[in-house]
Design an enzyme around this catalytic site. Structure first.
Site, short mmCIF file in Angstrom:
data_model
loop_
_atom_site.label_atom_id
_atom_site.label_comp_id
_atom_site.label_asym_id
_atom_site.label_seq_id
_atom_site.Cartn_x
_atom_site.Cartn_y
_atom_site.Cartn_z
CD GLU A 291 -1.56 -0.63 3.55
OE1 GLU A 291 -2.75 -0.78 3.24
OE2 GLU A 291 -1.17 -0.58 4.72
N PRO A 292 1.54 1.55 -1.13
CG PRO A 292 2.34 1.62 -3.33
CD PRO A 292 1.60 0.74 -2.36
N GLY A 293 1.81 5.12 -0.83
CA GLY A 293 1.08 6.37 -1.01
C GLY A 293 2.00 7.40 -1.65
NE ARG A 331 5.51 15.61 3.94
CZ ARG A 331 6.80 15.47 3.74
NH1 ARG A 331 7.43 16.32 2.93
NH2 ARG A 331 7.47 14.51 4.32
CB CYS A 362 0.05 35.26 11.37
SG CYS A 362 -0.66 36.37 10.17
N1 LLP Z 1 -0.16 2.09 4.99
C1 LLP Z 1 -0.32 2.53 6.24
C2 LLP Z 1 -0.95 1.67 7.23
C3 LLP Z 1 0.11 3.83 6.58
O1 LLP Z 1 -0.03 4.27 7.83
C4 LLP Z 1 0.71 4.65 5.59
C5 LLP Z 1 1.17 6.00 5.92
C6 LLP Z 1 0.84 4.14 4.29
C7 LLP Z 1 0.40 2.84 4.02
C8 LLP Z 1 1.46 4.93 3.17
O2 LLP Z 1 2.77 5.26 3.42
P1 LLP Z 1 3.64 6.01 2.28
O3 LLP Z 1 3.84 5.02 1.14
O4 LLP Z 1 2.88 7.19 1.84
O5 LLP Z 1 4.90 6.34 2.97
N2 LLP Z 1 2.20 12.87 6.80
C9 LLP Z 1 3.50 12.24 6.74
C10 LLP Z 1 3.42 10.79 6.29
C11 LLP Z 1 2.52 9.97 7.18
C12 LLP Z 1 2.38 8.55 6.70
C13 LLP Z 1 1.37 7.83 7.50
N3 LLP Z 1 1.10 6.50 7.08
C14 LLP Z 1 4.39 13.04 5.79
O6 LLP Z 1 3.93 14.05 5.25
O7 LLP Z 1 5.57 12.72 5.63
#
Ligand code: LLP
Length: 438
Positions: A291-293, A331, A362
């Site tokens: 599950e990449p985001g 961020r 601000c």
């Molecule tokens: N699966 C689970 C269970 C997660 O908690 C997350 C991200 C992902 C997949 C996706 O991870 P990714 O591939 O995007 O790294 N707001 C923070 C990142 C928080 C990520 C939280 N969980 C930032 O801006 O760096």
């Protein structure tokens, strides 16, 4: 090279002005205003296809996209059309991907405190898997499913004792995390599911070890632990669980210094670890969710800002103020995240200067980029900040009562609005003033 190894969208071109997706960024700024989120469709589809092709020969791999990185109708539709399922964490994300036409069987509902209402919606919309995070939720989910006379298909979120921070990772027996079951709690929850929770259908295990990960060895270790736990559970309880979700986390390149692995390197490590762990424990290959985001959407996104005031502190820094900042990209102030940027205008003949890009909000901490060399920025120039596709729009706020930016999709010299800019009217739309105060 993989798309996540580029700082800029793959269609970025410098003619005299800067272009992305064949669109002149100055024109986009004029037509749609700034700040403006711009998503390059070609970069987005290319990385989806890279994931698909590198993992494709393994039928047991199920690609899902972590919606929390960037979720709206158009982005979800594109990613769904590319064959991905979704990792969701709220009713809002579930509803959005449903409306975008997602295959709901390939949607997972994650999170450490799902509400009853969210669980009801997820069951009503036939979400494929629930990642059950804790004892409270297991009971709640079982009760809600029972009241609807349904079976909820479940993965158990576990804390595998691995934690990653970009360049390094630690392994400990136990991790102090708000997410998932500690390994020592697995027996208790399995016994409850096997003996008591008749509306929970246990399918396998889930873990997520961190975000912006460059160190692939951590995935091998995670997979080894997941496979081992799966085998132990199957043996002890005479079950036949055959699903693992290894989470997301692959990193991207925000600045030159960042060296994320390719999708191919990532897939090789994952596939090798699955095969070798299964061989070691002599079991058939399980179904594996990824599950990449960030690595899917980050590089395809940029944000355009207009430069306004410029302040030279006597014998100090030169601040270039832009018309956005910590509300559209929290961020840098939250995580000290670093970004790369360019002036989109033709800057031929200008001298480079070290400047600091300051937001409009601000707070002194609202600094978007500290110490960047730019060709003598001027009021009215358009700044393009790279790699803002992930965790920018999705984490945006209305701080200082500023309207959230619009988002456009660019491709083949065409631009389409996919999120409208908020108006000041939108900001008061949900408000009520009690009659007695009128
Ligand atoms: N699966 C689970 C269970 C997660 O908690 C997350 C991200 C992902 C997949 C996706 O991870 P990714 O591939 O995007 O790294 N707001 C923070 C990142 C928080 C990520 C939280 N969980 C930032 O801006 O760096």
């Amino acid at each position: 090279m993989s798309v996540n190894q580029f700082i800029k969208p793959i269609t970025t071109e410098r003619k005299a002005d800067l272009y992305i997706g064949g669109c002149n960024l100055l024109d986009l700024a004029t037509v749609y205003g700034t700040p403006l989120y711009v998503i390059d469709e070609q970069s987005l589809r290319t990385i989806c296809r890279e994931y698909k092709h590198t993992f494709a020969e393994n039928e047991n791999i199920i690609l899902t996209y972590a919606s929390k990185a960037l979720c709206n109708l158009t982005i979800s539709k594109i990613i769904s059309d590319e064959g991905f399922g979704f990792d969701t964490v709220s009713a809002g994300e579930i509803y959005t991907v449903y409306k975008a036409g997602a295959d709901m069987k390939k949607v997972t509902f994650n999170g450490n405190n799902k509400t009853q209402k969210e669980i009801e919606l997820a069951l009503d919309l036939n979400v494929g898997r629930f990642s059950v995070d804790n004892f409270y939720e297991a009971e709640l989910l079982n009760n809600v499913a029972e009241s609807k006379n349904m079976q909820a298909k479940v993965l158990l979120r576990i804390t595998p004792g691995i934690e990653c921070h970009t360049h390094d990772y630690i392994k400990t027996g136990q991790i102090d995390s708000k997410f998932g079951f500690d390994l020592s709690q697995i027996d208790e929850i399995i016994e409850l599911i096997v003996n008591k929770y008749k509306n929970i259908n246990l399918m396998g295990l889930h873990a997520h070890i961190g975000s912006q990960i460059f160190e692939l060895q951590s995935y091998s270790d995670e997979i080894e632990i997941l496979v081992k736990e799966l085998v132990l559970i199957n043996q002890k309880y005479n079950l036949n669980l055959n699903e693992l979700n290894i989470g997301g986390g692959l990193g991207v390149k925000y600045i030159e210094h960042d060296t994320p692995p390719t999708i191919e390197e990532f897939s090789e490590v994952v596939i090798k670890a699955i095969k070798s762990s299964c061989k070691k424990y002599n079991i058939d290959l399980p179904f594996v969710y990824i599950e990449p985001g960030r690595s899917i959407v980050s590089t395809s996104g940029v944000t355009l800002y207009t430069i306004g005031s410029i302040k030279q502190v006597p014998e100090g820094r030169k601040y270039i103020a832009i018309d956005g900042g910590m509300a559209d990209n929290p961020r840098p102030s939250l995580y000290h995240a670093k970004y790369s940027a360019e002036i989109a205008n033709d800057t031929y003949g200008r001298e480079l200067e070290a400047v600091t890009i300051a937001g409009r909000y601000c707070e002194s901490g609202d600094i978007l980029i500290e110490n960047i060399n730019l060709p003598s920025p001027k009021a009215g120039d358009i700044i393009c900040v790279y790699n803002t596709g992930a965790y920018n729009y999705s984490m945006a706020s209305n701080y200082n009562r500023v309207e959230k930016p619009a988002m456009v999709l660019v491709n083949n010299s065409q631009s389409d609005i996919i999120v409208n800019r908020e108006s000041v009217e939108d900001l008061i739309r949900l408000e009520e003033v009690p009659d007695r105060l009128k």
